[in-house]
Write a protein that holds these residues in place. Structure first.
Motif, mmCIF file in Angstrom:
data_model
loop_
_atom_site.group_PDB
_atom_site.id
_atom_site.type_symbol
_atom_site.label_atom_id
_atom_site.label_comp_id
_atom_site.label_asym_id
_atom_site.label_seq_id
_atom_site.Cartn_x
_atom_site.Cartn_y
_atom_site.Cartn_z
ATOM 1 N N PHE A 59 0.823 -1.201 0.000
ATOM 2 C CA PHE A 59 0.000 0.000 0.000
ATOM 3 C C PHE A 59 0.863 1.260 0.000
ATOM 4 O O PHE A 59 0.547 2.241 -0.678
ATOM 5 N N SER A 60 1.970 1.235 0.766
ATOM 6 C CA SER A 60 2.871 2.393 0.794
ATOM 7 C C SER A 60 3.475 2.647 -0.584
ATOM 8 O O SER A 60 3.652 3.801 -0.991
ATOM 9 N N SER A 61 3.778 1.568 -1.307
ATOM 10 C CA SER A 61 4.321 1.720 -2.661
ATOM 11 C C SER A 61 3.297 2.368 -3.583
ATOM 12 O O SER A 61 3.622 3.265 -4.365
ATOM 13 N N LEU A 62 2.054 1.922 -3.488
ATOM 14 C CA LEU A 62 0.974 2.486 -4.293
ATOM 15 C C LEU A 62 0.810 3.974 -4.017
ATOM 16 O O LEU A 62 0.712 4.792 -4.938
ATOM 17 N N CYS A 63 0.830 4.329 -2.725
ATOM 18 C CA CYS A 63 0.699 5.743 -2.353
ATOM 19 C C CYS A 63 1.905 6.549 -2.829
ATOM 20 O O CYS A 63 1.758 7.683 -3.288
ATOM 21 N N GLY A 64 3.090 5.960 -2.723
ATOM 22 C CA GLY A 64 4.296 6.652 -3.163
ATOM 23 C C GLY A 64 4.271 6.950 -4.649
ATOM 24 O O GLY A 64 4.631 8.049 -5.085
ATOM 25 N N ILE A 65 3.831 5.972 -5.447
ATOM 26 C CA ILE A 65 3.729 6.176 -6.896
ATOM 27 C C ILE A 65 2.732 7.292 -7.202
ATOM 28 O O ILE A 65 2.981 8.157 -8.054
ATOM 29 N N THR A 66 1.599 7.285 -6.487
ATOM 30 C CA THR A 66 0.589 8.323 -6.690
ATOM 31 C C THR A 66 1.146 9.700 -6.344
ATOM 32 O O THR A 66 0.970 10.667 -7.095
ATOM 33 N N ILE A 67 1.827 9.800 -5.196
ATOM 34 C CA ILE A 67 2.424 11.068 -4.768
ATOM 35 C C ILE A 67 3.427 11.566 -5.803
ATOM 36 O O ILE A 67 3.443 12.753 -6.154
ATOM 37 N N ALA A 68 4.260 10.654 -6.314
ATOM 38 C CA ALA A 68 5.269 11.042 -7.302
ATOM 39 C C ALA A 68 4.622 11.555 -8.585
ATOM 40 O O ALA A 68 5.043 12.583 -9.140
ATOM 41 N N LEU A 69 3.590 10.853 -9.070
ATOM 42 C CA LEU A 69 2.933 11.261 -10.310
ATOM 43 C C LEU A 69 2.231 12.617 -10.163
ATOM 44 O O LEU A 69 2.315 13.471 -11.051
ATOM 45 N N VAL A 70 1.549 12.813 -9.024
ATOM 46 C CA VAL A 70 0.858 14.088 -8.808
ATOM 47 C C VAL A 70 1.871 15.226 -8.667
ATOM 48 O O VAL A 70 1.709 16.298 -9.256
ATOM 49 N N SER A 71 2.938 15.000 -7.899
ATOM 50 C CA SER A 71 3.965 16.032 -7.686
ATOM 51 C C SER A 71 4.630 16.432 -8.999
ATOM 52 O O SER A 71 4.871 17.621 -9.247
ATOM 53 N N ALA A 72 4.940 15.445 -9.824
ATOM 54 C CA ALA A 72 5.584 15.721 -11.112
ATOM 55 C C ALA A 72 4.690 16.603 -11.981
ATOM 56 O O ALA A 72 5.177 17.531 -12.641
ATOM 57 N N GLN A 73 3.391 16.342 -11.959
ATOM 58 C CA GLN A 73 2.471 17.143 -12.770
ATOM 59 C C GLN A 73 2.283 18.541 -12.194
ATOM 60 O O GLN A 73 2.074 19.504 -12.942
ATOM 61 N N MET A 74 2.384 18.669 -10.872
ATOM 62 C CA MET A 74 2.342 20.003 -10.265
ATOM 63 C C MET A 74 3.566 20.810 -10.696
ATOM 64 O O MET A 74 3.460 21.987 -11.040
#
Length: 197
Positions: A59-74
């Motif tokens: 679950f932490s990996s899933l959240c980390g990937i989501t955080i990375a993708l959102v941050s990159a787009q920001m």
């Protein structure tokens, strides 16, 4: 902040989605938050990593990937968020999600009450870009630190502090995020160097 632009409001949206079935997709959570709400979509996986949900395998990996993708787009200053279909279709047990959201409501309310307009220079470019880049780095590190106790939760706390600072325009939270990641960096350096910085 007012209305739904609070952590408490975000928790309410998540609970409403989780009450609709036995399993909840990431797509449903994102739709509830609003497709153009980058910061809430950064905060929710960070909150989840800090919550008891972090004990769920991968679950932490899933959240980390989501955080990375959102941050990159920001950082890229996109107008609309994009996430891969396989990630959007990931599901979690709704009871677990409701339990985690309920546990986070009290600290969320406390954070909402203490928000002020402080240290505004820390929530505008170029410092804002540094905060977003740190969120990206934290997200990218989470999958690699899945088996190291507490590290994902610490990184999640950093992302939560930085994103809450962006949402509330309260630079104190940004500063606290910088302090926590700096302390973690010093701790890791001392560990690697055998107790000396």
């Amino acid at each position: 902040m007012d209305g739904d632009e609070t952590i408490t409001g975000l928790m309410g949206r998540i609970q409403a989605v989780a009450e609709q079935g036995e399993r909840t997709r990431l797509r449903d959570v994102i739709d509830a938050l609003g497709r153009d709400s980058f910061i809430p979509q950064l905060m929710i996986p960070a909150l989840a990593v800090v919550s008891p949900l972090s004990g769920v395998p991968l679950f932490s990996s899933l959240c980390g990937i989501t955080i990375a993708l959102v941050s990159a787009q920001m950082l890229a200053q996109r107008q609309r968020i994009w996430l891969p279909r396989w990630l959007l279709e990931k599901e979690i047990d709704s009871e677990r999600l409701l339990s985690a959201a309920a546990r986070m409501k009290r600290p969320a309310g406390w954070l909402d009450r203490i928000t002020r307009n402080r240290l505004r220079v820390l929530v505008w470019p170029p410092v804002l870009w540094i905060a977003q880049a740190l969120c990206l780095a934290c997200g990218l590190m989470m999958p690699f630190l899945e088996l190291v106790p507490f590290t994902s939760s610490i990184l999640g706390a950093v992302v939560l502090l930085l994103s809450f600072g962006m949402l509330a325009r309260d630079g104190l939270f940004t500063l606290l995020g910088f302090v926590v990641i700096g302390g973690l960096g010093i701790g890791v350096t001392m560990f690697v160097n055998g107790g000396t910085v």
